[in-house]
Scaffold this motif. Sequence first.
Motif, PDB file in Angstrom:
ATOM      1  N   MET A   1     -17.612 -11.902  15.304  1.00 42.84           N
ATOM      2  CA  MET A   1     -16.401 -11.424  14.650  1.00 42.84           C
ATOM      3  C   MET A   1     -16.370  -9.907  14.703  1.00 42.84           C
ATOM      4  O   MET A   1     -17.401  -9.254  14.714  1.00 42.84           O
ATOM      5  CB  MET A   1     -16.381 -11.888  13.198  1.00 42.84           C
ATOM      6  N   LEU A   2     -15.168  -9.387  14.697  1.00 41.79           N
ATOM      7  CA  LEU A   2     -14.951  -7.943  14.731  1.00 41.79           C
ATOM      8  C   LEU A   2     -14.080  -7.524  13.552  1.00 41.79           C
ATOM      9  O   LEU A   2     -13.199  -8.281  13.133  1.00 41.79           O
ATOM     10  CB  LEU A   2     -14.185  -7.540  16.001  1.00 41.79           C
ATOM     11  N   ILE A   3     -14.304  -6.324  13.052  1.00 46.15           N
ATOM     12  CA  ILE A   3     -13.394  -5.718  12.084  1.00 46.15           C
ATOM     13  C   ILE A   3     -12.634  -4.642  12.845  1.00 46.15           C
ATOM     14  O   ILE A   3     -13.245  -3.739  13.436  1.00 46.15           O
ATOM     15  CB  ILE A   3     -14.147  -5.112  10.896  1.00 46.15           C
ATOM     16  N   VAL A   4     -11.308  -4.766  12.873  1.00 51.09           N
ATOM     17  CA  VAL A   4     -10.461  -3.820  13.595  1.00 51.09           C
ATOM     18  C   VAL A   4      -9.255  -3.473  12.734  1.00 51.09           C
ATOM     19  O   VAL A   4      -8.976  -4.143  11.740  1.00 51.09           O
ATOM     20  CB  VAL A   4      -9.996  -4.390  14.965  1.00 51.09           C
ATOM     21  N   LYS A   5      -8.532  -2.439  13.130  1.00 51.73           N
ATOM     22  CA  LYS A   5      -7.328  -2.023  12.411  1.00 51.73           C
ATOM     23  C   LYS A   5      -6.098  -2.335  13.252  1.00 51.73           C
ATOM     24  O   LYS A   5      -6.067  -2.045  14.450  1.00 51.73           O
ATOM     25  CB  LYS A   5      -7.381  -0.522  12.116  1.00 51.73           C
ATOM     26  N   VAL A   6      -5.081  -2.919  12.606  1.00 50.26           N
ATOM     27  CA  VAL A   6      -3.828  -3.218  13.303  1.00 50.26           C
ATOM     28  C   VAL A   6      -3.053  -1.911  13.464  1.00 50.26           C
ATOM     29  O   VAL A   6      -2.822  -1.191  12.484  1.00 50.26           O
ATOM     30  CB  VAL A   6      -2.987  -4.255  12.531  1.00 50.26           C
ATOM     31  N   ILE A   7      -2.669  -1.601  14.684  1.00 53.34           N
ATOM     32  CA  ILE A   7      -1.937  -0.365  14.975  1.00 53.34           C
ATOM     33  C   ILE A   7      -0.430  -0.614  14.970  1.00 53.34           C
ATOM     34  O   ILE A   7       0.310   0.071  14.286  1.00 53.34           O
ATOM     35  CB  ILE A   7      -2.366   0.217  16.343  1.00 53.34           C
ATOM     36  N   LYS A   8       0.020  -1.597  15.755  1.00 56.44           N
ATOM     37  CA  LYS A   8       1.454  -1.880  15.842  1.00 56.44           C
ATOM     38  C   LYS A   8       1.656  -3.225  16.518  1.00 56.44           C
ATOM     39  O   LYS A   8       0.765  -3.730  17.212  1.00 56.44           O
ATOM     40  CB  LYS A   8       2.180  -0.785  16.616  1.00 56.44           C
ATOM     41  N   PRO A   9       2.837  -3.825  16.326  1.00 57.31           N
ATOM     42  CA  PRO A   9       3.115  -5.082  17.026  1.00 57.31           C
ATOM     43  C   PRO A   9       3.353  -4.830  18.513  1.00 57.31           C
ATOM     44  O   PRO A   9       3.740  -3.737  18.911  1.00 57.31           O
ATOM     45  CB  PRO A   9       4.389  -5.601  16.362  1.00 57.31           C
ATOM     46  N   LEU A  10       3.091  -5.840  19.302  1.00 55.54           N
ATOM     47  CA  LEU A  10       3.351  -5.772  20.735  1.00 55.54           C
ATOM     48  C   LEU A  10       4.394  -6.835  21.049  1.00 55.54           C
ATOM     49  O   LEU A  10       4.180  -8.019  20.774  1.00 55.54           O
ATOM     50  CB  LEU A  10       2.077  -6.039  21.528  1.00 55.54           C
ATOM     51  N   VAL A  11       5.525  -6.416  21.575  1.00 51.80           N
ATOM     52  CA  VAL A  11       6.612  -7.340  21.879  1.00 51.80           C
ATOM     53  C   VAL A  11       6.592  -7.633  23.370  1.00 51.80           C
ATOM     54  O   VAL A  11       6.622  -6.724  24.197  1.00 51.80           O
ATOM     55  CB  VAL A  11       7.979  -6.745  21.458  1.00 51.80           C
ATOM     56  N   SER A  12       6.545  -8.916  23.685  1.00 52.12           N
ATOM     57  CA  SER A  12       6.566  -9.362  25.072  1.00 52.12           C
ATOM     58  C   SER A  12       7.552 -10.525  25.170  1.00 52.12           C
ATOM     59  O   SER A  12       7.298 -11.602  24.639  1.00 52.12           O
ATOM     60  CB  SER A  12       5.165  -9.818  25.492  1.00 52.12           C
ATOM     61  N   THR A  13       8.683 -10.291  25.821  1.00 59.91           N
ATOM     62  CA  THR A  13       9.706 -11.337  25.885  1.00 59.91           C
ATOM     63  C   THR A  13       9.440 -12.329  27.009  1.00 59.91           C
ATOM     64  O   THR A  13       9.794 -13.487  26.899  1.00 59.91           O
ATOM     65  CB  THR A  13      11.111 -10.720  26.066  1.00 59.91           C
ATOM     66  N   ASN A  14       8.838 -11.904  28.087  1.00 62.07           N
ATOM     67  CA  ASN A  14       8.509 -12.803  29.191  1.00 62.07           C
ATOM     68  C   ASN A  14       7.063 -13.248  29.027  1.00 62.07           C
ATOM     69  O   ASN A  14       6.145 -12.447  29.185  1.00 62.07           O
ATOM     70  CB  ASN A  14       8.684 -12.101  30.544  1.00 62.07           C
ATOM     71  N   ARG A  15       6.888 -14.517  28.681  1.00 62.09           N
ATOM     72  CA  ARG A  15       5.558 -15.045  28.451  1.00 62.09           C
ATOM     73  C   ARG A  15       5.424 -16.425  29.082  1.00 62.09           C
ATOM     74  O   ARG A  15       6.423 -17.098  29.324  1.00 62.09           O
ATOM     75  CB  ARG A  15       5.286 -15.228  26.961  1.00 62.09           C
ATOM     76  N   ILE A  16       4.194 -16.849  29.269  1.00 59.25           N
ATOM     77  CA  ILE A  16       3.980 -18.220  29.732  1.00 59.25           C
ATOM     78  C   ILE A  16       4.276 -19.171  28.567  1.00 59.25           C
ATOM     79  O   ILE A  16       4.162 -18.781  27.400  1.00 59.25           O
ATOM     80  CB  ILE A  16       2.545 -18.410  30.265  1.00 59.25           C
ATOM     81  N   PRO A  17       4.670 -20.389  28.843  1.00 58.83           N
ATOM     82  CA  PRO A  17       5.060 -21.321  27.771  1.00 58.83           C
ATOM     83  C   PRO A  17       3.961 -21.562  26.728  1.00 58.83           C
ATOM     84  O   PRO A  17       4.261 -21.772  25.555  1.00 58.83           O
ATOM     85  CB  PRO A  17       5.396 -22.615  28.519  1.00 58.83           C
ATOM     86  N   ASP A  18       2.692 -21.495  27.127  1.00 57.74           N
ATOM     87  CA  ASP A  18       1.606 -21.750  26.176  1.00 57.74           C
ATOM     88  C   ASP A  18       1.545 -20.707  25.056  1.00 57.74           C
ATOM     89  O   ASP A  18       0.948 -20.951  24.015  1.00 57.74           O
ATOM     90  CB  ASP A  18       0.251 -21.788  26.889  1.00 57.74           C
ATOM     91  N   PHE A  19       2.147 -19.550  25.260  1.00 59.58           N
ATOM     92  CA  PHE A  19       2.132 -18.513  24.222  1.00 59.58           C
ATOM     93  C   PHE A  19       3.055 -18.848  23.056  1.00 59.58           C
ATOM     94  O   PHE A  19       2.949 -18.260  22.001  1.00 59.58           O
ATOM     95  CB  PHE A  19       2.525 -17.135  24.785  1.00 59.58           C
ATOM     96  N   GLU A  20       3.960 -19.795  23.271  1.00 65.39           N
ATOM     97  CA  GLU A  20       4.896 -20.232  22.237  1.00 65.39           C
ATOM     98  C   GLU A  20       5.535 -19.021  21.554  1.00 65.39           C
ATOM     99  O   GLU A  20       6.013 -18.135  22.220  1.00 65.39           O
ATOM    100  CB  GLU A  20       4.180 -21.148  21.233  1.00 65.39           C
ATOM    101  N   HIS A  21       5.503 -19.001  20.223  1.00 63.35           N
ATOM    102  CA  HIS A  21       6.104 -17.882  19.486  1.00 63.35           C
ATOM    103  C   HIS A  21       5.060 -17.132  18.666  1.00 63.35           C
ATOM    104  O   HIS A  21       5.362 -16.599  17.612  1.00 63.35           O
ATOM    105  CB  HIS A  21       7.219 -18.393  18.570  1.00 63.35           C
ATOM    106  N   LYS A  22       3.838 -17.077  19.146  1.00 61.83           N
ATOM    107  CA  LYS A  22       2.777 -16.367  18.436  1.00 61.83           C
ATOM    108  C   LYS A  22       3.026 -14.867  18.518  1.00 61.83           C
ATOM    109  O   LYS A  22       3.437 -14.342  19.550  1.00 61.83           O
ATOM    110  CB  LYS A  22       1.409 -16.689  19.044  1.00 61.83           C
ATOM    111  N   HIS A  23       2.763 -14.182  17.413  1.00 56.51           N
ATOM    112  CA  HIS A  23       2.915 -12.728  17.389  1.00 56.51           C
ATOM    113  C   HIS A  23       1.681 -12.081  18.001  1.00 56.51           C
ATOM    114  O   HIS A  23       0.572 -12.593  17.881  1.00 56.51           O
ATOM    115  CB  HIS A  23       3.088 -12.234  15.957  1.00 56.51           C
ATOM    116  N   LEU A  24       1.906 -10.954  18.648  1.00 55.95           N
ATOM    117  CA  LEU A  24       0.822 -10.177  19.232  1.00 55.95           C
ATOM    118  C   LEU A  24       0.745  -8.841  18.502  1.00 55.95           C
ATOM    119  O   LEU A  24       1.768  -8.276  18.105  1.00 55.95           O
ATOM    120  CB  LEU A  24       1.067  -9.942  20.725  1.00 55.95           C
ATOM    121  N   GLN A  25      -0.468  -8.328  18.314  1.00 56.10           N
ATOM    122  CA  GLN A  25      -0.681  -7.044  17.649  1.00 56.10           C
ATOM    123  C   GLN A  25      -1.588  -6.177  18.509  1.00 56.10           C
ATOM    124  O   GLN A  25      -2.537  -6.682  19.124  1.00 56.10           O
ATOM    125  CB  GLN A  25      -1.349  -7.238  16.276  1.00 56.10           C
ATOM    126  N   VAL A  26      -1.305  -4.876  18.523  1.00 55.27           N
ATOM    127  CA  VAL A  26      -2.228  -3.918  19.125  1.00 55.27           C
ATOM    128  C   VAL A  26      -3.208  -3.548  18.023  1.00 55.27           C
ATOM    129  O   VAL A  26      -2.800  -3.139  16.927  1.00 55.27           O
ATOM    130  CB  VAL A  26      -1.488  -2.661  19.643  1.00 55.27           C
TER     131      VAL A  26
END
Length: 114
Positions: A1-26
């Motif tokens: 496990m890692l302890i990290v700090k969330v910097i900002k959201p990452l928006v990606s509109t073109n994704r493979i179907p397996d990514f569904e609607h999961k949010h991504l964070q930098v």
Amino acid sequence: MLIVKVIKPLVSTNRIPDFEHKHLQVVQDGSTKKVAVDAVGAKPGDWVICVSSSAAREAAGSKSYPSDLTIVGIIDHWEPDPPKSPATPSAPTTPSTPAPPSAPPGNSSGGQSA
């Protein structure tokens, strides 16, 4: 496990179907920025716990999920260690030289005073 700090959201509109609607964070791990799947709803500025490898895929929803870093918890209180500053070498100390002895009192090069 890692302890990290969330910097900002990452928006990606073109994704493979397996990514569904999961949010991504930098997230920031030391001086390195990475992208993590957000399984818990973290916000920028949050300190979070992340898992990697097969644990990241399972935490994101499925072992077939294409993730290698997933946020699994938001830390309520965390004070990271202060950054280590490079040790500055102290200036070498030199022994002080004693002052020259002063002339004995009452001796002067002139005659007697009036």
